[in-house]
Write a protein that holds these residues in place. Structure first.
Motif, PDB file in Angstrom:
ATOM      1  N   TYR A 183       0.843  -1.203   0.000  1.00 53.38           N
ATOM      2  CA  TYR A 183       0.000   0.000   0.000  1.00 53.38           C
ATOM      3  C   TYR A 183       0.876   1.250   0.000  1.00 53.38           C
ATOM      4  O   TYR A 183       1.962   1.258   0.596  1.00 53.38           O
ATOM      5  CB  TYR A 183      -0.898   0.030   1.244  1.00 53.38           C
ATOM      6  N   LEU A 184       0.386   2.302  -0.645  1.00 53.43           N
ATOM      7  CA  LEU A 184       1.127   3.567  -0.641  1.00 53.43           C
ATOM      8  C   LEU A 184       1.266   4.083   0.780  1.00 53.43           C
ATOM      9  O   LEU A 184       0.312   4.031   1.563  1.00 53.43           O
ATOM     10  CB  LEU A 184       0.390   4.621  -1.476  1.00 53.43           C
ATOM     11  N   THR A 185       2.440   4.611   1.102  1.00 51.20           N
ATOM     12  CA  THR A 185       2.615   5.210   2.424  1.00 51.20           C
ATOM     13  C   THR A 185       2.046   6.628   2.443  1.00 51.20           C
ATOM     14  O   THR A 185       1.765   7.165   3.505  1.00 51.20           O
ATOM     15  CB  THR A 185       4.104   5.229   2.839  1.00 51.20           C
TER      16      THR A 185
ATOM     17  N   GLY B 197      -1.458   3.767  -9.868  1.00 51.03           N
ATOM     18  CA  GLY B 197      -2.247   2.579  -9.541  1.00 51.03           C
ATOM     19  C   GLY B 197      -2.006   1.451 -10.532  1.00 51.03           C
ATOM     20  O   GLY B 197      -1.808   0.287 -10.150  1.00 51.03           O
ATOM     21  N   ARG B 198      -1.984   1.789 -11.811  1.00 50.85           N
ATOM     22  CA  ARG B 198      -1.744   0.773 -12.839  1.00 50.85           C
ATOM     23  C   ARG B 198      -0.303   0.244 -12.755  1.00 50.85           C
ATOM     24  O   ARG B 198      -0.052  -0.953 -12.926  1.00 50.85           O
ATOM     25  CB  ARG B 198      -2.026   1.336 -14.226  1.00 50.85           C
ATOM     26  N   ALA B 199       0.648   1.118 -12.491  1.00 49.51           N
ATOM     27  CA  ALA B 199       2.051   0.702 -12.379  1.00 49.51           C
ATOM     28  C   ALA B 199       2.262  -0.193 -11.158  1.00 49.51           C
ATOM     29  O   ALA B 199       3.055  -1.150 -11.209  1.00 49.51           O
ATOM     30  CB  ALA B 199       2.967   1.925 -12.310  1.00 49.51           C
ATOM     31  N   MET B 200       1.551   0.086 -10.070  1.00 43.98           N
ATOM     32  CA  MET B 200       1.645  -0.763  -8.877  1.00 43.98           C
ATOM     33  C   MET B 200       1.159  -2.172  -9.200  1.00 43.98           C
ATOM     34  O   MET B 200       1.791  -3.154  -8.825  1.00 43.98           O
ATOM     35  CB  MET B 200       0.814  -0.161  -7.728  1.00 43.98           C
ATOM     36  N   ALA B 201       0.019  -2.266  -9.889  1.00 37.70           N
ATOM     37  CA  ALA B 201      -0.519  -3.576 -10.262  1.00 37.70           C
ATOM     38  C   ALA B 201       0.463  -4.308 -11.180  1.00 37.70           C
ATOM     39  O   ALA B 201       0.707  -5.504 -11.004  1.00 37.70           O
ATOM     40  CB  ALA B 201      -1.882  -3.415 -10.933  1.00 37.70           C
ATOM     41  N   GLN B 202       1.018  -3.570 -12.127  1.00 36.55           N
ATOM     42  CA  GLN B 202       1.981  -4.175 -13.056  1.00 36.55           C
ATOM     43  C   GLN B 202       3.212  -4.682 -12.296  1.00 36.55           C
ATOM     44  O   GLN B 202       3.697  -5.780 -12.544  1.00 36.55           O
ATOM     45  CB  GLN B 202       2.379  -3.151 -14.113  1.00 36.55           C
ATOM     46  N   ALA B 203       3.708  -3.885 -11.346  1.00 41.56           N
ATOM     47  CA  ALA B 203       4.870  -4.283 -10.554  1.00 41.56           C
ATOM     48  C   ALA B 203       4.573  -5.544  -9.735  1.00 41.56           C
ATOM     49  O   ALA B 203       5.460  -6.345  -9.467  1.00 41.56           O
ATOM     50  CB  ALA B 203       5.297  -3.136  -9.630  1.00 41.56           C
ATOM     51  N   ASP B 204       3.304  -5.711  -9.349  1.00 45.12           N
ATOM     52  CA  ASP B 204       2.893  -6.883  -8.568  1.00 45.12           C
ATOM     53  C   ASP B 204       2.464  -8.049  -9.465  1.00 45.12           C
ATOM     54  O   ASP B 204       1.976  -9.059  -8.966  1.00 45.12           O
ATOM     55  CB  ASP B 204       1.721  -6.519  -7.646  1.00 45.12           C
TER      56      ASP B 204
ATOM     57  N   TRP C 160     -12.578 -11.127  -8.683  1.00 45.06           N
ATOM     58  CA  TRP C 160     -11.276 -10.842  -8.073  1.00 45.06           C
ATOM     59  C   TRP C 160     -10.571 -12.102  -7.574  1.00 45.06           C
ATOM     60  O   TRP C 160      -9.388 -12.078  -7.302  1.00 45.06           O
ATOM     61  CB  TRP C 160     -11.438  -9.837  -6.939  1.00 45.06           C
ATOM     62  N   MET C 161     -11.314 -13.208  -7.401  1.00 45.46           N
ATOM     63  CA  MET C 161     -10.772 -14.482  -6.923  1.00 45.46           C
ATOM     64  C   MET C 161     -10.038 -14.350  -5.594  1.00 45.46           C
ATOM     65  O   MET C 161      -9.049 -15.043  -5.328  1.00 45.46           O
ATOM     66  CB  MET C 161      -9.859 -15.120  -7.979  1.00 45.46           C
ATOM     67  N   THR C 162     -10.464 -13.411  -4.774  1.00 47.31           N
ATOM     68  CA  THR C 162      -9.837 -13.167  -3.469  1.00 47.31           C
ATOM     69  C   THR C 162     -10.744 -12.203  -2.717  1.00 47.31           C
ATOM     70  O   THR C 162     -11.759 -11.774  -3.244  1.00 47.31           O
ATOM     71  CB  THR C 162      -8.436 -12.544  -3.647  1.00 47.31           C
ATOM     72  N   GLY C 163     -10.370 -11.843  -1.505  1.00 47.96           N
ATOM     73  CA  GLY C 163     -11.082 -10.763  -0.833  1.00 47.96           C
ATOM     74  C   GLY C 163     -10.898  -9.520  -1.690  1.00 47.96           C
ATOM     75  O   GLY C 163      -9.777  -9.005  -1.795  1.00 47.96           O
ATOM     76  N   PRO C 164     -11.943  -9.062  -2.366  1.00 50.69           N
ATOM     77  CA  PRO C 164     -11.782  -8.003  -3.365  1.00 50.69           C
ATOM     78  C   PRO C 164     -11.346  -6.648  -2.828  1.00 50.69           C
ATOM     79  O   PRO C 164     -10.691  -5.898  -3.539  1.00 50.69           O
ATOM     80  CB  PRO C 164     -13.159  -7.897  -4.028  1.00 50.69           C
ATOM     81  N   MET C 165     -11.652  -6.330  -1.594  1.00 55.35           N
ATOM     82  CA  MET C 165     -11.350  -4.980  -1.124  1.00 55.35           C
ATOM     83  C   MET C 165      -9.852  -4.744  -0.946  1.00 55.35           C
ATOM     84  O   MET C 165      -9.398  -3.614  -1.034  1.00 55.35           O
ATOM     85  CB  MET C 165     -12.110  -4.663   0.174  1.00 55.35           C
ATOM     86  N   LYS C 166      -9.079  -5.796  -0.735  1.00 59.25           N
ATOM     87  CA  LYS C 166      -7.627  -5.595  -0.575  1.00 59.25           C
ATOM     88  C   LYS C 166      -6.980  -5.087  -1.857  1.00 59.25           C
ATOM     89  O   LYS C 166      -6.342  -4.039  -1.842  1.00 59.25           O
ATOM     90  CB  LYS C 166      -6.960  -6.857  -0.036  1.00 59.25           C
ATOM     91  N   PRO C 167      -7.117  -5.800  -2.994  1.00 60.27           N
ATOM     92  CA  PRO C 167      -6.509  -5.253  -4.210  1.00 60.27           C
ATOM     93  C   PRO C 167      -7.195  -3.964  -4.684  1.00 60.27           C
ATOM     94  O   PRO C 167      -6.521  -3.066  -5.214  1.00 60.27           O
ATOM     95  CB  PRO C 167      -6.657  -6.374  -5.240  1.00 60.27           C
ATOM     96  N   ILE C 168      -8.483  -3.857  -4.472  1.00 68.43           N
ATOM     97  CA  ILE C 168      -9.195  -2.639  -4.889  1.00 68.43           C
ATOM     98  C   ILE C 168      -8.624  -1.425  -4.158  1.00 68.43           C
ATOM     99  O   ILE C 168      -8.327  -0.405  -4.773  1.00 68.43           O
ATOM    100  CB  ILE C 168     -10.712  -2.773  -4.641  1.00 68.43           C
ATOM    101  N   THR C 169      -8.446  -1.548  -2.847  1.00 72.31           N
ATOM    102  CA  THR C 169      -7.928  -0.403  -2.084  1.00 72.31           C
ATOM    103  C   THR C 169      -6.442  -0.189  -2.335  1.00 72.31           C
ATOM    104  O   THR C 169      -5.982   0.942  -2.416  1.00 72.31           O
ATOM    105  CB  THR C 169      -8.190  -0.574  -0.570  1.00 72.31           C
ATOM    106  N   LYS C 170      -5.703  -1.288  -2.501  1.00 75.33           N
ATOM    107  CA  LYS C 170      -4.262  -1.149  -2.727  1.00 75.33           C
ATOM    108  C   LYS C 170      -3.987  -0.376  -4.013  1.00 75.33           C
ATOM    109  O   LYS C 170      -3.265   0.613  -4.008  1.00 75.33           O
ATOM    110  CB  LYS C 170      -3.598  -2.527  -2.815  1.00 75.33           C
TER     111      LYS C 170
END
Length: 97
Positions: free
Chosen positions: A11-13, A23-30, A76-86
């Protein structure tokens, strides 16, 4: 793109460092694929946060976006709020997500 500082969970500090490109670059990095539907969820979560000042639990979020909660989980195949908020640059969700 140089990403802003992130905590151990990714998550962003500093929330103010978020942009759509970040946001898109974070997803790409992950190595996390954000399709158009997922990206729309990210933007709607930001709108919810701007309106209510908090991250919604999934039940409220599904109602807010007028989608079935189970469909959101399946997408999302997971708890959706975690990646959505991240990837939305929002605070970590608390409680049941």
């Amino acid at each position: 793109m140089n990403l802003p500082d992130r905590d151990g969970d990714g998550y962003l500090t500093d929330m103010s460092a978020w942009t759509e490109d970040v946001g898109r670059a974070m997803a790409q990095a992950d190595n996390y694929e954000l399709d158009d539907v997922k990206w729309a969820h990210v933007l709607k979560a930001r709108a919810y946060y701007d309106e209510f000042g908090s991250v919604p639990p999934i039940r409220k979020f599904a109602k807010y976006i007028e989608e079935d909660q189970n469909a959101v989980f399946k997408l999302w195949m997971t708890g959706p709020m975690k990646p959505i908020t991240k990837y939305g640059g929002l605070p970590k969700p608390t409680g049941c997500v």
